[in-house]
Scaffold this active site. Structure first.
Site, PDB file in Angstrom:
ATOM      1  N   ASN A  13       6.873  45.510 -75.069  1.00 21.74           N
ATOM      2  CA  ASN A  13       7.236  44.181 -75.561  1.00 21.74           C
ATOM      3  C   ASN A  13       6.491  43.053 -74.863  1.00 21.74           C
ATOM      4  O   ASN A  13       5.987  42.130 -75.512  1.00 21.74           O
ATOM      5  CB  ASN A  13       8.747  43.965 -75.410  1.00 21.74           C
ATOM      6  CG  ASN A  13       9.543  44.695 -76.474  1.00 21.74           C
ATOM      7  OD1 ASN A  13       9.005  45.057 -77.520  1.00 21.74           O
ATOM      8  ND2 ASN A  13      10.817  44.924 -76.218  1.00 21.74           N
ATOM      9  N   ASP A  34      -2.743  51.283 -73.701  1.00 23.91           N
ATOM     10  CA  ASP A  34      -1.590  51.993 -73.154  1.00 23.91           C
ATOM     11  C   ASP A  34      -2.008  53.425 -72.836  1.00 23.91           C
ATOM     12  O   ASP A  34      -3.145  53.828 -73.094  1.00 23.91           O
ATOM     13  CB  ASP A  34      -0.406  51.954 -74.125  1.00 23.91           C
ATOM     14  CG  ASP A  34       0.938  51.890 -73.398  1.00 23.91           C
ATOM     15  OD1 ASP A  34       1.138  52.713 -72.466  1.00 23.91           O
ATOM     16  OD2 ASP A  34       1.778  51.050 -73.741  1.00 23.91           O
ATOM     17  N   ARG A  85      13.842  49.361 -64.769  1.00 24.28           N
ATOM     18  CA  ARG A  85      14.922  50.066 -64.063  1.00 24.28           C
ATOM     19  C   ARG A  85      15.975  50.523 -65.060  1.00 24.28           C
ATOM     20  O   ARG A  85      16.421  49.745 -65.907  1.00 24.28           O
ATOM     21  CB  ARG A  85      15.553  49.159 -63.001  1.00 24.28           C
ATOM     22  CG  ARG A  85      16.554  49.871 -62.100  1.00 24.28           C
ATOM     23  CD  ARG A  85      16.901  49.009 -60.900  1.00 24.28           C
ATOM     24  NE  ARG A  85      17.936  49.601 -60.077  1.00 24.28           N
ATOM     25  CZ  ARG A  85      18.367  49.095 -58.941  1.00 24.28           C
ATOM     26  NH1 ARG A  85      17.827  47.983 -58.476  1.00 24.28           N
ATOM     27  NH2 ARG A  85      19.325  49.672 -58.247  1.00 24.28           N
ATOM     28  N   ASN A 123       6.998  45.032 -62.271  1.00 25.16           N
ATOM     29  CA  ASN A 123       7.996  44.849 -61.213  1.00 25.16           C
ATOM     30  C   ASN A 123       8.176  46.103 -60.354  1.00 25.16           C
ATOM     31  O   ASN A 123       7.882  47.201 -60.810  1.00 25.16           O
ATOM     32  CB  ASN A 123       9.339  44.469 -61.849  1.00 25.16           C
ATOM     33  CG  ASN A 123       9.390  43.000 -62.219  1.00 25.16           C
ATOM     34  OD1 ASN A 123       8.998  42.146 -61.436  1.00 25.16           O
ATOM     35  ND2 ASN A 123       9.848  42.708 -63.422  1.00 25.16           N
ATOM     36  N   ARG A 154      11.959  28.837 -66.632  1.00 25.58           N
ATOM     37  CA  ARG A 154      13.417  29.028 -66.783  1.00 25.58           C
ATOM     38  C   ARG A 154      14.163  27.865 -66.135  1.00 25.58           C
ATOM     39  O   ARG A 154      15.123  27.332 -66.710  1.00 25.58           O
ATOM     40  CB  ARG A 154      13.832  30.349 -66.147  1.00 25.58           C
ATOM     41  CG  ARG A 154      13.443  31.555 -66.985  1.00 25.58           C
ATOM     42  CD  ARG A 154      13.691  32.883 -66.276  1.00 25.58           C
ATOM     43  NE  ARG A 154      13.539  34.002 -67.213  1.00 25.58           N
ATOM     44  CZ  ARG A 154      13.327  35.250 -66.852  1.00 25.58           C
ATOM     45  NH1 ARG A 154      13.244  35.568 -65.566  1.00 25.58           N
ATOM     46  NH2 ARG A 154      13.193  36.197 -67.760  1.00 25.58           N
ATOM     47  N   HIS A 178       9.750  36.820 -56.172  1.00 23.19           N
ATOM     48  CA  HIS A 178      10.312  36.814 -57.523  1.00 23.19           C
ATOM     49  C   HIS A 178      11.654  37.525 -57.482  1.00 23.19           C
ATOM     50  O   HIS A 178      11.724  38.737 -57.328  1.00 23.19           O
ATOM     51  CB  HIS A 178       9.352  37.541 -58.464  1.00 23.19           C
ATOM     52  CG  HIS A 178       9.829  37.612 -59.879  1.00 23.19           C
ATOM     53  ND1 HIS A 178      10.267  36.507 -60.573  1.00 23.19           N
ATOM     54  CD2 HIS A 178       9.920  38.661 -60.744  1.00 23.19           C
ATOM     55  CE1 HIS A 178      10.601  36.868 -61.808  1.00 23.19           C
ATOM     56  NE2 HIS A 178      10.410  38.181 -61.929  1.00 23.19           N
TER      57      HIS A 178
END
Length: 315
Positions: A13, A34, A85, A123, A154, A178
């Site tokens: 995404n 990918d 995760r 991440n 944000r 972060h």
């Protein structure tokens, strides 16, 4: 004059949406890459996106692939590869798995695009960008992480919602790692030039900062499956634009600080000048004592994260 070549590694995404934003803005030709196990999925997304070009009016060429040969000699590479995760997965599981993925990706980038500016999104961000820099051996200016642009967006969104003003009139800065230890800089936050501290009381401002820290988790809880991708991808596209157009944007990114802020060789969110050379300058601010203390806590958290990653990789 040839168009810039932009490779997005990871066609999920975030990666696919980043390709979408970059194509719509005609930032360059795009390779959506990918792993081989995804088979024709990147090609399918690329073709679908290409078929939107007559409607949206852009001429960017978009290729979907599972081969790094198609990514050779890229000008900018955005790395979103990695796993999210999942329930039952420990922080160390995520750290170990994604560090190995980043190591593999970094080795391929080093071979195929030695002159690229690399923007890491995977991440845990601060550790992943550190590993990418280590594996590629690139100059520190050429490897950076996307987090500050997203976190600040944000924050600006929540401030605009609170005050009922345009997001365009809000200028803000968040620094540090972060996540939960990110550090707001009130002296660098304003609304139409008015210091935010004159418009929002400290307690309420801290609530907005806390919502920003948990911004990603809030979206995960609402989606139930999956995580944020529109805003993270838009943040990536802004950084890509800064490079391919040599914009000299003053934006917060995860950059390698050596002597700056006394960090000593770690990636952490700081304001920089970003242009065709990547991170062309780290801007050192005069922080208040409280801001300095919070920033140091954030740096310590990043150091601990990197140490854990190194230990897991060594094992």
């Amino acid at each position: 004059m040839r168009r810039a070549k932009i490779t997005v590694i990871g066609a999920g995404n975030v990666g696919a949406t980043c390709a979408h934003w970059c194509a719509a803005a005609e930032l360059g030709d795009i390779v959506l890459l990918d792993i081989p196990q995804t088979e024709d999925m990147p090609a399918g997304k690329a073709l679908d996106l290409m078929q939107s070009s007559p409607i949206m009016g852009f001429d960017s060429k978009i290729v979907g692939t599972t081969s790094y040969d198609d990514a050779a000699d890229s000008d900018v590479i955005v790395v979103t590869a990695g796993i999210p995760r999942k329930p039952g997965m420990s922080r160390d599981d995520l750290l170990s798995t994604n560090a190995r993925i980043i190591t593999s990706v970094g080795e391929e980038i080093k071979k195929s695009s030695p002159n690229a500016v690399v923007i890491v999104v995977s991440n845990p961000l601060d550790a992943m960008v550190q590993q990418m820099w280590k594996v590629t051996g690139f100059d520190r200016a050429k490897v950076c992480g996307q987090a500050g642009v997203l976190d600040t967006a944000r924050y600006r969104t929540f401030l605009a919602m609170e005050l009922g003003v345009s997001v365009e009139d809000i200028s803000a800065l968040l620094m540090g790692g972060h996540g939960d230890t990110m550090v707001p800089i009130p002296s660098c936050t304003s609304v139409g030039g008015i210091p935010v501290t004159q418009l929002i009381d400290p307690a309420r401002l801290e609530e907005i900062v806390e919502r920003t820290r948990k911004g990603g988790a809030e979206i995960v809880s609402l989606l139930k499956t999956g995580s944020a991708y529109y805003a993270p991808a838009a943040a990536c596209a802004q950084m890509v634009e800064a490079v391919v157009k040599d914009k000299k944007r003053c934006i917060p990114v995860a950059a390698l600080c050596e002597s700056e802020y006394g960090v000593g060789g770690y990636y952490v969110g700081v304001p920089v000048i970003m242009g065709s050379g990547g991170v062309e300058k780290v801007i050192e601010l005069k922080l208040t004592d409280a801001e300095t203390a919070d920033f140091q806590k954030s740096v310590d958290a990043v150091k601990s994260l990197v140490a854990s990653m190194d230990e897991l990789l060594a094992g």
